[in-house]
Design a protein around this motif. Structure first.
Motif, mmCIF file in Angstrom:
data_model
loop_
_atom_site.group_PDB
_atom_site.id
_atom_site.type_symbol
_atom_site.label_atom_id
_atom_site.label_comp_id
_atom_site.label_asym_id
_atom_site.label_seq_id
_atom_site.Cartn_x
_atom_site.Cartn_y
_atom_site.Cartn_z
ATOM 1 N N MET A 133 0.837 -1.317 -0.066
ATOM 2 C CA MET A 133 -0.122 0.190 -0.084
ATOM 3 C C MET A 133 0.986 1.287 -0.001
ATOM 4 N N MET A 134 1.985 1.328 0.918
ATOM 5 C CA MET A 134 2.699 2.290 0.916
ATOM 6 C C MET A 134 3.445 2.710 -0.300
ATOM 7 N N ARG A 135 3.942 1.465 -1.008
ATOM 8 C CA ARG A 135 4.530 1.528 -2.424
ATOM 9 C C ARG A 135 3.680 2.148 -3.216
ATOM 10 N N ASP A 136 2.563 1.733 -3.294
ATOM 11 C CA ASP A 136 1.535 2.220 -4.150
ATOM 12 C C ASP A 136 1.287 3.587 -3.998
ATOM 13 N N ALA A 184 2.177 9.208 -5.987
ATOM 14 C CA ALA A 184 2.485 10.628 -5.684
ATOM 15 C C ALA A 184 3.739 11.007 -6.542
ATOM 16 N N SER A 185 4.581 10.124 -6.856
ATOM 17 C CA SER A 185 5.647 10.494 -7.973
ATOM 18 C C SER A 185 5.135 10.833 -9.428
ATOM 19 N N ALA A 186 4.091 10.028 -9.699
ATOM 20 C CA ALA A 186 3.564 10.160 -11.043
ATOM 21 C C ALA A 186 2.849 11.499 -11.251
ATOM 22 N N LEU A 187 2.274 12.007 -9.884
ATOM 23 C CA LEU A 187 1.476 13.367 -10.183
ATOM 24 C C LEU A 187 2.506 14.630 -10.057
#
Length: 102
Positions: free
Chosen positions: A90-93, A98-101
């Motif tokens: 869940m944290m990895r997702d 967040a990095s994609a945004l």
């Protein structure tokens, strides 16, 4: 809440104060108590798992031969216990999202 990409104990206490409505002093005590419990468990050899966040795992590393990168001299590295952190899926997702945004 925090600057320069570092989350501190004070930031955690402040978030508790604002989101839960506890006093600043109570929030700070709770953060300290949680960290104390985690440290005690780890020092007793227990792993610490926080669902949806990740797991702090103690690993025993055996003795090995290391090399001084400057001189090339081989040096024995003593066995030791190390602490590792493995983020939950869940944290990895969340991190990927967040990095994609950004």
């Amino acid at each position: 809440m925090h600057e320069a990409g570092t989350l501190t104990r004070a930031d955690l206490a402040e978030a508790l104060h604002h989101q839960v409505g506890l006093s600043r002093a109570d929030s700070a005590r709770i953060v300290e108590q949680i960290l104390k419990e985690m440290c005690e468990a780890l020092s007793e050899g227990q792993n610490v798992k926080i669902s949806g966040f990740g797991t702090f795992v103690l690993r025993d590393k055996g003795e090995r031969i290391g090399r001084n990168p400057k001189t090339g001299v081989e040096v024995p590295i003593a066995p030791r216990r190390v602490l590792t952190f493995r983020a939950s899926q869940m944290m990895r997702d969340r991190i990927v999202e967040a990095s994609a945004l950004a």
